[in-house]
Scaffold this motif. Structure first.
Motif, PDB file in Angstrom:
ATOM      1  N   THR A 148     -24.879  67.062 -37.717  1.00  0.00           N
ATOM      2  CA  THR A 148     -25.241  66.256 -36.556  1.00  0.00           C
ATOM      3  C   THR A 148     -24.054  66.204 -35.611  1.00  0.00           C
ATOM      4  N   TYR A 149     -24.350  66.171 -34.296  1.00  0.00           N
ATOM      5  CA  TYR A 149     -23.300  66.278 -33.295  1.00  0.00           C
ATOM      6  C   TYR A 149     -23.511  65.270 -32.176  1.00  0.00           C
ATOM      7  N   HIS A 202     -23.541  64.169 -28.165  1.00  0.00           N
ATOM      8  CA  HIS A 202     -24.036  64.848 -26.964  1.00  0.00           C
ATOM      9  C   HIS A 202     -22.888  65.043 -25.983  1.00  0.00           C
ATOM     10  N   ASN A 262     -26.117  75.984 -25.828  1.00  0.00           N
ATOM     11  CA  ASN A 262     -26.910  74.786 -25.550  1.00  0.00           C
ATOM     12  C   ASN A 262     -26.186  73.820 -24.623  1.00  0.00           C
ATOM     13  N   ASN A 263     -24.873  73.652 -24.871  1.00  0.00           N
ATOM     14  CA  ASN A 263     -24.121  72.653 -24.110  1.00  0.00           C
ATOM     15  C   ASN A 263     -22.651  73.049 -24.042  1.00  0.00           C
ATOM     16  N   ARG A 275     -34.350  78.270 -33.343  1.00  0.00           N
ATOM     17  CA  ARG A 275     -34.502  77.201 -34.338  1.00  0.00           C
ATOM     18  C   ARG A 275     -35.632  77.517 -35.316  1.00  0.00           C
ATOM     19  N   PRO A 333     -32.660  71.325 -37.340  1.00  0.00           N
ATOM     20  CA  PRO A 333     -32.460  70.657 -36.043  1.00  0.00           C
ATOM     21  C   PRO A 333     -31.108  70.927 -35.410  1.00  0.00           C
ATOM     22  N   GLN A 334     -30.070  71.207 -36.204  1.00  0.00           N
ATOM     23  CA  GLN A 334     -28.738  71.407 -35.619  1.00  0.00           C
ATOM     24  C   GLN A 334     -28.681  72.633 -34.710  1.00  0.00           C
ATOM     25  N   GLU A 350     -30.606  73.267 -32.210  1.00  0.00           N
ATOM     26  CA  GLU A 350     -30.785  72.795 -30.836  1.00  0.00           C
ATOM     27  C   GLU A 350     -29.789  71.713 -30.461  1.00  0.00           C
ATOM     28  N   GLU A 351     -29.213  71.033 -31.445  1.00  0.00           N
ATOM     29  CA  GLU A 351     -28.311  69.917 -31.154  1.00  0.00           C
ATOM     30  C   GLU A 351     -26.861  70.371 -30.969  1.00  0.00           C
ATOM     31  N   THR A 374     -23.425  76.762 -36.552  1.00  0.00           N
ATOM     32  CA  THR A 374     -23.479  75.874 -35.388  1.00  0.00           C
ATOM     33  C   THR A 374     -22.128  75.237 -35.161  1.00  0.00           C
TER      34      THR A 374
END
Length: 247
Positions: free
Chosen positions: A72-73, A75, A122-123, A155, A162-163, A165-166, A243
């Motif tokens: 988990t990351y 934003h 993604n970011n 994904r 989920p990671q 896309e996150e 990721t």
């Protein structure tokens, strides 16, 4: 009663003399040091040279002791400098022997370095979302695809984790198998996956310098992911995924 040395017993029980000859010994054509690219496929993006990227200093022992997997990351965007540094430390080319070999920031059997790096952005500050390729010899990025659902497709190919896309960026390391099998024959496939571990570990350690986390991924649908990346799954295939995201 004396026992045979382990190595001798192993060799006597192994059909090592029946393994196919590596193509190199039969005078086969040498593999290219990099898969070809066409500038018409997407714009090229210049990256800073590693010596111009300023990163916080971290003691190696501290980085190794702190290293753990993060799924988990926050934003928060990864900066372009941070991405540049991560690319340089996982596949950066330090020296090239033209037409023969590259020496990089990670070890590789026989300096064959079979990997190409594909990035799902993604970011990352300064980059549009989409699929990119890192051209290691040129130290540039090439944008490959910007369809709005490419991250969802990746994904799904990675079993809906989920990671994917996150994360700020997803590293997809694809292997050009002939670079290694040219010298080592069938045994080269073993070396490819050993080499993949070296690359992923460097990414884990680099993440400790940028307040980020990594999750290495081997659970993916090979056929689906290879198809998305335009790979045949045999001569070129996805070897590892990871990721990278801010914490």
């Amino acid at each position: 009663m004396s026992k045979k040395p382990i190595g001798q017993a192993f060799l006597e029980g192994t059909k090592h003399d029946t393994m196919p000859r590596p193509p190199q010994k039969d005078g086969a054509e040498k593999p290219a040091l990099e898969m070809p690219y066409d500038e018409a496929d997407g714009p090229l993006i210049d990256l800073k040279t590693p010596d111009r990227v300023q990163m916080p200093r971290t003691e190696l022992r501290e980085a190794m002791e702190a290293r753990k997997t993060h799924r988990t990351y926050a934003h928060k965007p990864i900066t372009l400098d941070e991405l540049t540094y991560a690319l340089a430390m996982t596949q950066g080319v330090r020296k090239t022997i033209k037409g023969k070999a590259t020496f990089r920031t990670v070890p590789s059997a026989g300096a064959r370095h079979p990997f190409e790096t594909i990035l799902l952005i993604n970011n990352v500050e300064g980059l549009e979302r989409g699929l990119y390729r890192y051209l290691a010899l040129e130290h540039k990025l090439q944008k490959l695809e910007s369809s709005p659902d490419i991250n969802q497709k990746i994904r799904r190919a990675c079993l809906k984790q989920p990671q994917i896309e996150e994360a700020g960026v997803v590293f997809l390391w694809i292997a050009d198998a002939y670079r290694t099998t040219y010298r080592y024959g069938e045994r080269g496939y073993r070396y490819i996956f050993l080499d993949a571990g070296h690359v992923a570990q460097n990414l884990y350690l680099v993440a400790e310098q940028m307040d980020a986390g990594v999750c290495a991924i081997a659970a993916y649908d090979d056929d689906r992911l290879n198809t998305l990346l335009g790979l045949d799954g045999e001569a070129q295939f996805t070897a590892y995924v990871a990721t990278l995201g801010k914490l």
